[in-house]
Design a protein around this motif. Sequence first.
Motif, short mmCIF file in Angstrom:
data_model
loop_
_atom_site.label_atom_id
_atom_site.label_comp_id
_atom_site.label_asym_id
_atom_site.label_seq_id
_atom_site.Cartn_x
_atom_site.Cartn_y
_atom_site.Cartn_z
N TRP A 174 0.82 -1.20 0.00
CA TRP A 174 0.00 0.00 0.00
C TRP A 174 0.86 1.26 0.00
O TRP A 174 0.46 2.29 -0.55
CB TRP A 174 -0.94 -0.01 1.20
N MET A 175 2.02 1.17 0.59
CA MET A 175 2.94 2.31 0.55
C MET A 175 3.36 2.62 -0.88
O MET A 175 3.39 3.79 -1.30
CB MET A 175 4.19 2.02 1.37
N LEU A 176 3.68 1.59 -1.65
CA LEU A 176 4.11 1.81 -3.03
C LEU A 176 2.96 2.37 -3.87
O LEU A 176 3.17 3.25 -4.72
CB LEU A 176 4.63 0.50 -3.63
N ILE A 177 1.75 1.87 -3.65
CA ILE A 177 0.59 2.40 -4.36
C ILE A 177 0.38 3.87 -4.01
O ILE A 177 0.15 4.72 -4.87
CB ILE A 177 -0.66 1.57 -4.05
N LEU A 214 2.58 5.92 -2.91
CA LEU A 214 3.69 6.71 -3.45
C LEU A 214 3.39 7.14 -4.88
O LEU A 214 3.58 8.31 -5.24
CB LEU A 214 4.97 5.88 -3.40
N VAL A 215 2.91 6.21 -5.69
CA VAL A 215 2.57 6.55 -7.08
C VAL A 215 1.44 7.57 -7.11
O VAL A 215 1.48 8.57 -7.86
CB VAL A 215 2.18 5.28 -7.85
N ILE A 216 0.41 7.36 -6.30
CA ILE A 216 -0.75 8.26 -6.29
C ILE A 216 -0.35 9.68 -5.92
O ILE A 216 -0.83 10.65 -6.52
CB ILE A 216 -1.83 7.72 -5.32
N PHE A 217 0.53 9.81 -4.94
CA PHE A 217 0.89 11.14 -4.46
C PHE A 217 1.97 11.81 -5.31
O PHE A 217 2.10 13.03 -5.29
CB PHE A 217 1.35 11.07 -3.00
N VAL A 218 2.73 11.04 -6.06
CA VAL A 218 3.76 11.62 -6.92
C VAL A 218 3.14 12.21 -8.19
O VAL A 218 3.62 13.23 -8.71
CB VAL A 218 4.84 10.57 -7.26
N LEU A 219 2.08 11.59 -8.71
CA LEU A 219 1.49 12.05 -9.98
C LEU A 219 1.05 13.52 -9.94
O LEU A 219 1.32 14.27 -10.88
CB LEU A 219 0.32 11.14 -10.36
N PRO A 220 0.37 13.99 -8.86
CA PRO A 220 0.02 15.42 -8.83
C PRO A 220 1.25 16.34 -8.82
O PRO A 220 1.21 17.42 -9.41
CB PRO A 220 -0.77 15.57 -7.53
N LEU A 221 2.33 15.89 -8.18
CA LEU A 221 3.55 16.70 -8.18
C LEU A 221 4.17 16.75 -9.57
O LEU A 221 4.69 17.80 -9.99
CB LEU A 221 4.55 16.13 -7.17
#
Length: 646
Positions: free
Chosen positions: A315-318, A320-327
Amino acid sequence: MTPAVPQLSLRAVLLSMLLAMILAAANAYLGLFAGLTIATAIPAAVVSMAVLRVLGGGSILENNIVQTGASAGSSIAAGVIFTIPALIILGFWQDFKYSWVLAIAGLGGILGVLFSVPLRRSMIVDQPLAFPEGKAAAEVLKAGENPEQGVKTLAFSGVLGALVKLSAASGLRLIPDAAIGAGYIGKFLAFMGSNLSPALLGVGYIVGLNIGIVVVSGSVVTWNIAIPFYKAFLLDGNAELSAMAAGLHAEEVAGLLWSKQLRYLGVGAMLIGGIWTLFSLRHSLISGVKSGLAAARQNSGTVVAETERDLPMKWMLIALVIFVLPLAALYQAIVHQWSVSIPMTLIMIVAGFLFVSVSAYLAGLVGSSNNPVSGITIATILFSSLILMLLLGRTSEIGPVAAIMIGAVVCCAASVGGDNLQDLKAGYMVGATPWKQQLMLAIGAFSCALVMAPVLNLLAAAYGIGTPTPEHPNPLPAPQATLMASVSKGLFGGHLPWDTIAVGALIGAATIAFDEWLKARKALFRVPVLGAAIGLYLPLELMVPIFLGGVLAHVVERRHGYVHSHTADEAERDRIHRPGTLFSAGLITGEALTGIIIAIPIVVSGRADVLALPAQFQFGQFVGLVVLAVIAGLLYRTATREARAL
């Protein structure tokens, strides 16, 4: 074994979010004003114990959850005010964009939590580091001693700090902000002064005598050596500055030389300090990252006790991807080139993980308050600028902004990462569930991010930030953000006094050499280069009360017979200073929140003197010094009397 008592209760989460936002606003003001923030876990723990007791009693694990989320107030504030005001200073923004600040601070803080999760086992369980503030918070939670008295101390000193701020130059103007004297001794300019802020006195008490000596020594070098030397021998060779100084009083000349030329000594020292921080931690960085990843692999798929359960790696890796995309989308909105925004995102991810590891390791060694996050951020901006120069060219106007955007996310992540490990150390000592703390800190970080842009906009409109203007001739200095702006702009073809920066770098190198000599001799007194650089950069009058607060803390220690050491009696030192720390935290919070509240009528009316009383009710510097002396006496009395009662 699953704990039988509640942790993530609704009341604990809501109280934690409220305290996090309040403490974030207070630390934002303090950081822009003095270049320092203070850890907020212990005051939050004391408030939590008192509030939950009124609500029917709270468990130690509920109180631990409250202090965990509330501690994000200092880390998110540091991450934001060290970097994001640079976008105003660079002229890229005219005000703080809410959605952008929310994305940078909120997502950066959450990434800091995610990046630090794999480090918990290696740094807290397998090869435990000290994490002094985490230990102190755990001891406060375990003792649960006199929370009502602690809240009374916080409230009393908070009112004192608020009243002094209301009475000062931005409020009623009963007393001035500082007591300053300047004149000429022959051809040399002499300058001495002290700010009359109780908050700075409290900061000094919390950071102690060592840091107090270091920061004031840096200011003495700038104000009592460099400025007199420049005025006597070099000013005539600078036609522009010489013309600006003509006809000014000694105090005004000193301020002019500092703002236009000699504060860049601090820029040079911070620059070399940031590079040194990265170099000196190279072995710790590698070992910390390796052990963290090894621990994550070892725990994969195994059943662990509730008190050892982290957020699941999948869930951490998921997340991470979710929160990096807006940046990534935010970076694209800046540079409008995917060929640049994608490398920016990759740099941010790699630098974020690496520097969260560094920050966590340093927090374990020296504590979050002494964690040189600004040095980590400088290193990030330097590296980012070099890569971006290859992609955008050395004369790119958007290059400095892009570098700051990368540095801002990394700074927020590194600040929160170090803070997360402190909280997890406290939780480990009281039997908390790690994943619940990690989730609470992420919630606390995002809660803080919700208020940062409005607070910064209010402070900028009322006082100004960074760069003096006709409307705000004495703005909040924002030293780290000004440094970040100077470094990024200078690397992309900007005009800076590189000769002064070079001298500052030499001073920084000499400071590093001296500190390494002290380290080799196992001396208790140390000279951290970034602390000295802050002193070089900021006005002397801001550093003097910090030094005096440090002296006061030392006197309290001697009064109780404390003998410094790095090991056996640190718990005793914490016990001695706890009442004084709470009193100091109240002074800081009361003054900072009042500064924010006072800004509202100033902005609404458009007048800096909207609250000022008539001249006949305004007193001079002597009265202000008496007020500060009285508050110092009350701090000493509280620290000595209540420490004896513990």
